[in-house]
Design an enzyme around this catalytic site. Structure first.
Site, PDB file in Angstrom:
ATOM      1  N   ASP A 153     -23.203   8.243   1.729  1.00  0.00           N
ATOM      2  CA  ASP A 153     -22.638   9.305   2.576  1.00  0.00           C
ATOM      3  C   ASP A 153     -21.313   9.818   2.011  1.00  0.00           C
ATOM      4  O   ASP A 153     -20.893  10.935   2.317  1.00  0.00           O
ATOM      5  CB  ASP A 153     -22.397   8.774   4.000  1.00  0.00           C
ATOM      6  CG  ASP A 153     -23.665   8.749   4.848  1.00  0.00           C
ATOM      7  OD1 ASP A 153     -24.600   9.512   4.556  1.00  0.00           O
ATOM      8  OD2 ASP A 153     -23.708   7.959   5.819  1.00  0.00           O
ATOM      9  N   TYR A 199     -24.381  17.525   8.514  1.00  0.00           N
ATOM     10  CA  TYR A 199     -23.819  16.489   9.372  1.00  0.00           C
ATOM     11  C   TYR A 199     -22.582  17.045  10.084  1.00  0.00           C
ATOM     12  O   TYR A 199     -21.824  17.799   9.503  1.00  0.00           O
ATOM     13  CB  TYR A 199     -23.433  15.273   8.534  1.00  0.00           C
ATOM     14  CG  TYR A 199     -22.872  14.129   9.329  1.00  0.00           C
ATOM     15  CD1 TYR A 199     -23.689  13.121   9.835  1.00  0.00           C
ATOM     16  CD2 TYR A 199     -21.506  14.054   9.586  1.00  0.00           C
ATOM     17  CE1 TYR A 199     -23.173  12.062  10.563  1.00  0.00           C
ATOM     18  CE2 TYR A 199     -20.973  13.002  10.327  1.00  0.00           C
ATOM     19  CZ  TYR A 199     -21.814  12.012  10.811  1.00  0.00           C
ATOM     20  OH  TYR A 199     -21.291  10.975  11.537  1.00  0.00           O
ATOM     21  N   GLY A 231       0.848  -1.177   0.000  1.00  0.00           N
ATOM     22  CA  GLY A 231       0.000   0.000   0.000  1.00  0.00           C
ATOM     23  C   GLY A 231       0.877   1.218   0.000  1.00  0.00           C
ATOM     24  O   GLY A 231       2.065   1.144   0.354  1.00  0.00           O
ATOM     25  N   HIS A 279      -3.280   3.924  -2.334  1.00  0.00           N
ATOM     26  CA  HIS A 279      -3.454   2.652  -3.035  1.00  0.00           C
ATOM     27  C   HIS A 279      -3.265   1.519  -2.034  1.00  0.00           C
ATOM     28  O   HIS A 279      -2.310   1.521  -1.259  1.00  0.00           O
ATOM     29  CB  HIS A 279      -2.430   2.518  -4.160  1.00  0.00           C
ATOM     30  CG  HIS A 279      -2.438   1.162  -4.808  1.00  0.00           C
ATOM     31  ND1 HIS A 279      -3.598   0.545  -5.231  1.00  0.00           N
ATOM     32  CD2 HIS A 279      -1.435   0.295  -5.096  1.00  0.00           C
ATOM     33  CE1 HIS A 279      -3.297  -0.629  -5.753  1.00  0.00           C
ATOM     34  NE2 HIS A 279      -1.999  -0.811  -5.680  1.00  0.00           N
ATOM     35  N   SER A 302       7.716   4.704  -4.255  1.00  0.00           N
ATOM     36  CA  SER A 302       6.821   3.583  -4.537  1.00  0.00           C
ATOM     37  C   SER A 302       6.782   3.300  -6.032  1.00  0.00           C
ATOM     38  O   SER A 302       6.765   4.230  -6.848  1.00  0.00           O
ATOM     39  CB  SER A 302       5.412   3.947  -4.047  1.00  0.00           C
ATOM     40  OG  SER A 302       4.468   3.069  -4.617  1.00  0.00           O
ATOM     41  N   SER A 303       6.751   2.005  -6.388  1.00  0.00           N
ATOM     42  CA  SER A 303       6.689   1.661  -7.813  1.00  0.00           C
ATOM     43  C   SER A 303       5.397   2.159  -8.452  1.00  0.00           C
ATOM     44  O   SER A 303       5.303   2.277  -9.668  1.00  0.00           O
ATOM     45  CB  SER A 303       6.830   0.146  -8.002  1.00  0.00           C
ATOM     46  OG  SER A 303       5.821  -0.523  -7.286  1.00  0.00           O
ATOM     47  N   ASP A 304       4.395   2.484  -7.629  1.00  0.00           N
ATOM     48  CA  ASP A 304       3.130   3.012  -8.161  1.00  0.00           C
ATOM     49  C   ASP A 304       3.146   4.533  -8.329  1.00  0.00           C
ATOM     50  O   ASP A 304       2.103   5.132  -8.639  1.00  0.00           O
ATOM     51  CB  ASP A 304       1.969   2.623  -7.225  1.00  0.00           C
ATOM     52  CG  ASP A 304       1.769   1.112  -7.166  1.00  0.00           C
ATOM     53  OD1 ASP A 304       1.695   0.492  -8.247  1.00  0.00           O
ATOM     54  OD2 ASP A 304       1.688   0.556  -6.058  1.00  0.00           O
ATOM     55  N   SER A 349       9.495   2.708  -1.888  1.00  0.00           N
ATOM     56  CA  SER A 349       9.077   1.384  -2.371  1.00  0.00           C
ATOM     57  C   SER A 349       9.554   0.270  -1.443  1.00  0.00           C
ATOM     58  O   SER A 349      10.731   0.214  -1.086  1.00  0.00           O
ATOM     59  CB  SER A 349       9.658   1.158  -3.772  1.00  0.00           C
ATOM     60  OG  SER A 349       9.259  -0.097  -4.272  1.00  0.00           O
ATOM     61  N   GLY A 350       8.638  -0.612  -1.059  1.00  0.00           N
ATOM     62  CA  GLY A 350       8.995  -1.854  -0.377  1.00  0.00           C
ATOM     63  C   GLY A 350       9.715  -1.708   0.952  1.00  0.00           C
ATOM     64  O   GLY A 350      10.455  -2.598   1.357  1.00  0.00           O
ATOM     65  N   HIS A 366      -6.656  -5.695 -10.150  1.00  0.00           N
ATOM     66  CA  HIS A 366      -5.578  -5.144  -9.338  1.00  0.00           C
ATOM     67  C   HIS A 366      -6.111  -4.786  -7.945  1.00  0.00           C
ATOM     68  O   HIS A 366      -6.070  -5.615  -7.044  1.00  0.00           O
ATOM     69  CB  HIS A 366      -4.969  -3.938 -10.070  1.00  0.00           C
ATOM     70  CG  HIS A 366      -3.719  -3.429  -9.459  1.00  0.00           C
ATOM     71  ND1 HIS A 366      -2.737  -2.792 -10.183  1.00  0.00           N
ATOM     72  CD2 HIS A 366      -3.283  -3.436  -8.182  1.00  0.00           C
ATOM     73  CE1 HIS A 366      -1.747  -2.454  -9.373  1.00  0.00           C
ATOM     74  NE2 HIS A 366      -2.051  -2.829  -8.160  1.00  0.00           N
ATOM     75  N   HIS A 406      -4.331  -3.012  -1.401  1.00  0.00           N
ATOM     76  CA  HIS A 406      -4.955  -4.240  -1.905  1.00  0.00           C
ATOM     77  C   HIS A 406      -5.947  -4.718  -0.844  1.00  0.00           C
ATOM     78  O   HIS A 406      -6.013  -5.909  -0.543  1.00  0.00           O
ATOM     79  CB  HIS A 406      -3.910  -5.311  -2.178  1.00  0.00           C
ATOM     80  CG  HIS A 406      -3.045  -5.048  -3.380  1.00  0.00           C
ATOM     81  ND1 HIS A 406      -2.439  -6.039  -4.096  1.00  0.00           N
ATOM     82  CD2 HIS A 406      -2.711  -3.899  -4.002  1.00  0.00           C
ATOM     83  CE1 HIS A 406      -1.723  -5.504  -5.101  1.00  0.00           C
ATOM     84  NE2 HIS A 406      -1.871  -4.212  -5.051  1.00  0.00           N
TER      85      HIS A 406
END
Lengths: 230, 230, 230, 230
Positions: free
Chosen positions: C119, C227, C27, C94, C73-75, C44-45, C168, C96
């Site tokens: 909402d 609200y 993530g 991001h 991050s690779s993303d 990353s990682g 994904h 999973h």
């Protein structure tokens, strides 16, 4: 003897309850010292709460106990078979983790539906064939290793580091005990999501594109990997 | 009176919330001292957070209270019936644990799909028949024990140490209170996996081979058991 | 450089394991400083357990690293694409996360079945189209952003702050990193409930009335929101 | 003003995250002092982590704020409607707890499949009808109370202390705030098990015998109750 490896195998075993992969003593981790050909494995049926590094048992590649005050895990012959046939692996894990075991009980492989799986597994995760009555009746644990090896006849075990033993549960492996545990955690996540993908699509789920599997697996593995730090 | 057994029953009861088998006070554990024929059981509706060993209630095999400042669990007559009919058991557990209760609510037995079940249960785990209006209206809790005993007409309760009471929930037992709790935990795991096996296979799951049940059950039970330390 | 934003992005990343949205390092959270056009993102990682605020990486809106001892991050190219096209957003997440990923693996949008979704999301939460082999083979992560942007051709990303990338997993966003994480948590809840709504209705679930979506979304968003406190 | 009741309502609200019934601020508990006709309720959108007993808001049976530095929960008019129409109740809870909300989203009542439900609910737990566009557009929260009251036209709310508001989520109630929370926990358990009962039986589940509902409900409620201590 192999005190460092015993400590590592002990710690890897202790991760199984931490990651919620085992109930009671239903799991075991081993690792091999390839130089000496000696395997370190969890003792059979000892509670995680009282287990210590020095309780780990040392066996050789024929499955004979070399050192240890306890009997080794009853699944030891399966581990031994895997180390003999999958010569690149360094650690093996067996659990009855829930979602992966459901696939094993269903006799179904885990099809690749998403990149979570493709990040670690280059193909579907296979389920073994039925064991014959003879395979069950004698040398059962060793033959369990045999049906796993059969399932990898056309598969590279370093590209698919997990299997589902039919009506039983998962085995995973890796370059060492810690990676094998890591893969056991991933397998459980992947199994939970694959099962629910099949339910949500009312059993019509389609596998992901091959290109996408290729992309994700190679992003993390092999010479062109670019995930993580160097 | 029976202070040791009270402590053991108390501790076994406290394991139910620890293993996430009960909500509020929905569960009870008892054990029997076969020599005196006296049963120690949890009091009715007392919070786990304030319960103490000395709050356990002692009843005899006719269900009469022998000692205790509290009323015994309202399910006491069911426990009593089981101790009378299943003469080899030493502990009984009742919960409304989620997955097992789903099978009870569905009126379905838990079929043997995998070795997790076969390690503990030599057959499917049966669900009782419907109770008659008469059985419900008077001596309900005692008659609950009766339909359990009926379900074991052709089954050995030490080989299948659990049952699902239809539209109600599970009872498990064992040689003592701790083993009965252990079996309650196993039952819940097994139920979760059996249910999802049925869903994943779209209700076409096949039971495991008899040889495999035989192998796994006998690996852990009986004269040829070889699981665990001696 | 951007030390305050690094701290915020770090803290937002640390919420992912807290809310049980990630396993291992699966993530990433980023945020943008719109004035300078610089993006702060997770490396990353790197394990969450050892990660520190100063490990965050700074990149520009072309995806070039401006500061940082680690690789981002690779993303990162996906995040960059989103910041370029969705000009009102300030944070991107991001994961999973399990239930949302099941929808992504099934290639299904999350239909609006209840006010929990309404909402936060004014419409269904879309699933992206398949990527072409070309999109997968080169500039994969940037093209992942591209298919997300495609899915919002007729949708306002501030009204639907989440998407499912097919095969994904989910991306969510918000006015800043914390709101993006908040939306990731909501998405996971909504996905769990939508999936089970489809199962409980045997795949015949009906979407909620448009008036009810309108009411709930506007109760929390826009000039007439009422609200919460002012 | 009503400091004791504020403390009780505060503590009841804090149980919602403890029992895993709410995400973020998605829930609220109130209680009424029948003598003065004043209702104490949670403020709107305040984090559980910083909320204090003195933050509770006091409103009257017309929904007017009598005391409080914060705005009351946006669901206050629903609570007010329930206190006006269900004159025997003393506490009300609203959550978006997952399994109960799935039934609400499916527009399905929870049928009685087991004694866990019958111990607390004398009938099925109803789901409200669709609200009309007019009911949604003005006085929405008050009208939400209206459709709940409609659903109990032929039901005794003290015999069935819960409802599912269609496409929204559950409300529960009880003699005071704590009992209303207790019933919210029970409802979530019962919903989880009812849903899985419907899935396990492939949508052919049968309701339990009426005699068994009668037996279990009356075992815990009314003049002949014999569960628990006196």
């Amino acid at each position: 003897m192999l005190e460092e490896l015993k400590k590592e195998v002990y710690e890897a075993n202790m991760l199984l309850p931490k990651y919620n992969l085992v109930t009671f003593t239903w799991g075991n981790v081993s690792a091999i010292d390839r130089e000496s050909g000696l395997i370190v494995i969890k003792p059979s049926g000892v509670d995680y709460e009282i287990m210590k590094p020095e309780d780990m048992v040392v066996v050789d590649l024929d499955g004979n106990v070399v050192e240890g005050k306890y009997k080794p895990s009853s699944d030891t012959p399966t581990h031994v078979k895997l180390y003999n046939d999958f010569t690149e692996i360094g650690g093996v894990v067996h659990t009855h983790s829930r979602w992966a075991t459901v696939f094993a009980q269903s006799g179904k492989s885990i099809k690749p539906y998403g990149t979570t799986q493709a990040d670690y597994f280059y193909n579907e995760i296979p389920c073994t064939r039925d064991m014959t009555p003879e395979e069950i009746k004698s040398n059962y644990e060793y033959n369990t290793g045999g049906v796993i090896v059969d399932a990898f006849k056309d598969l590279n075990p370093t590209y698919v580091p997990a299997v589902l033993v039919k009506n039983h549960g998962p085995f995973t492996w890796g370059k060492d005990a810690m990676e094998a545990v890591h893969n056991a955690v991933v397998l459980e996540e992947v199994a939970m999501m694959a099962l629910n993908t099949e339910l949500l699509t009312n059993h019509t789920a389609k596998v992901m594109p091959t290109d996408l599997i290729e992309k994700h697996f190679k992003r993390k593995h092999g010479p062109n990997a670019y995930y993580g730090q160097n």
